[in-house]
Enzyme design. Structure first.
Site: not given
Ligand SMILES: Cc1ncc(COP(=O)(O)O)c(C=O)c1O
Length: 314
Positions: A55-57, A59
């Site tokens: 859930q990386s912002n 990325c």
């Protein structure tokens, strides 16, 4: 944030809205990517590679920047493919990123293999480290601090403290260097999101070292020691990305009172920490405090089960 300040009975709260900074629902990574993607273009790269949690912002925003510039984007994500993609992961896919699942390696350990594979196929690659937290990425936050300082001055606000989520360190290091260039007296209070990795230098040392590289590059006279980095490590709770009452209540209070959505992993935790510090009188009722909203709200949708409550609004 007038309503929230009144509700708490102080401090005087202000908010810096990097959640509105563009690039697929905004966030602090827009600041870093402005500089990083410029270098990718200057180096005539055709593929950008970076890493993060599922859930990386960072990325998601990198995928958006790459799409807007016509570059391909490869993401080394922690975990394994879920049955249904949602939140940031869904957005990564809509933005055309190629996902490489890396199991428990969510901090960029898989980047070199991907780079080698793409290079062997004749692509010119640009690798962005975990969180975009290198010299160039942090430079974006030095510029951001200069921007905030000038906004505060124009508005006649003398801020006592700036509170923000600190995780891979680029935001914190950039703010330190930017503060030194503005000669502001404001207290920078980072709220630690993630625990130390075994065998690594302390997080304070990593931030100080990045801030020093930046200070040298920007010809600033200040240099920083780990003891200069103000980082509150009391709120890492059950670990990275695990939502508890602190985050849940902070997200709800901000949403109900100001109509602003925080995220479950970073800003929910950092704002929860600020509320707790206010409750303990470690932040005084007469202080002027800026909360830096660093984005992340798309992750709310992947935390529906931890966030949903069947209670009447207050
Ligand atoms: C929403 C959000 N806030 C804060 C941070 C922390 O920024 P930094 O990694 O520069 O410490 C991140 C980083 O991943 C983020 O996604």
């Amino acid at each position: 944030m007038k309503r929230l300040s009144e509700r708490l009975g102080g401090p005087h709260l202000w908010i810096k809205r990097d959640d509105l900074s563009g690039l697929a629902f905004g966030g602090n990574k827009t600041r870093k990517l402005e500089f990083l993607m410029a270098e990718a273009l200057a180096n005539r790269c055709d593929a950008v590679i970076t890493a993060g949690a599922a859930q990386s912002n960072h990325c998601r925003q990198t995928a958006a920047a790459a799409a807007a510039l016509g570059l391909s984007c490869h993401l080394a994500l922690g975990g394994s493919p879920p049955g249904v993609s949602n939140g940031n992961l869904l957005l990564d896919q809509l933005l055309g990123a190629k996902i490489h699942w890396c199991g428990n390696r969510r901090k960029g350990e898989g980047l070199i293999e991907i780079e080698q594979e793409l290079t062997s196929r004749g692509l010119r690659t640009y690798v962005i480290p975990y969180g975009g937290s290198n010299l160039l990425g942090a430079a974006g936050f030095a510029a951001a601090m200069v921007e905030l300082d000038s906004q505060l001055k124009k508005s006649g606000i003398r801020a006592d403290a700036i509170v923000f989520a600190s995780s891979s360190g680029g935001t914190h290091a950039g703010l330190m260097a930017g503060k030194s260039s503005t000669e502001s007296e404001v207290r920078l209070l980072g709220i630690r999101i993630d625990k130390d990795e075994p065998g690594e230098d302390s997080f304070e040392s990593q931030i100080a070292s990045l801030a020093n590289q930046l200070a040298e590059r920007l010809d600033l006279h200040d240099r920083f020691a780990p003891a200069d980095i103000v980082l509150d490590s009391n709120y890492t709770g059950a670990g990275y990305g695990i939502v508890g009452d602190l985050e849940r209540e902070a997200i709800r209070l901000m949403a109900e009172t100001e109509g602003i959505l925080l995220d479950p992993v970073y800003t929910g935790r950092a704002f929860g920490a600020l509320l707790d510090l206010v409750g303990r009188h470690e932040v005084g009722p007469d202080e002027q405090v800026v909360f830096w909203h660093t984005g992340g709200a798309p992750a709310l949708f992947s935390y529906a089960e931890s966030l949903a409550e069947n209670r009447e609004p207050t």
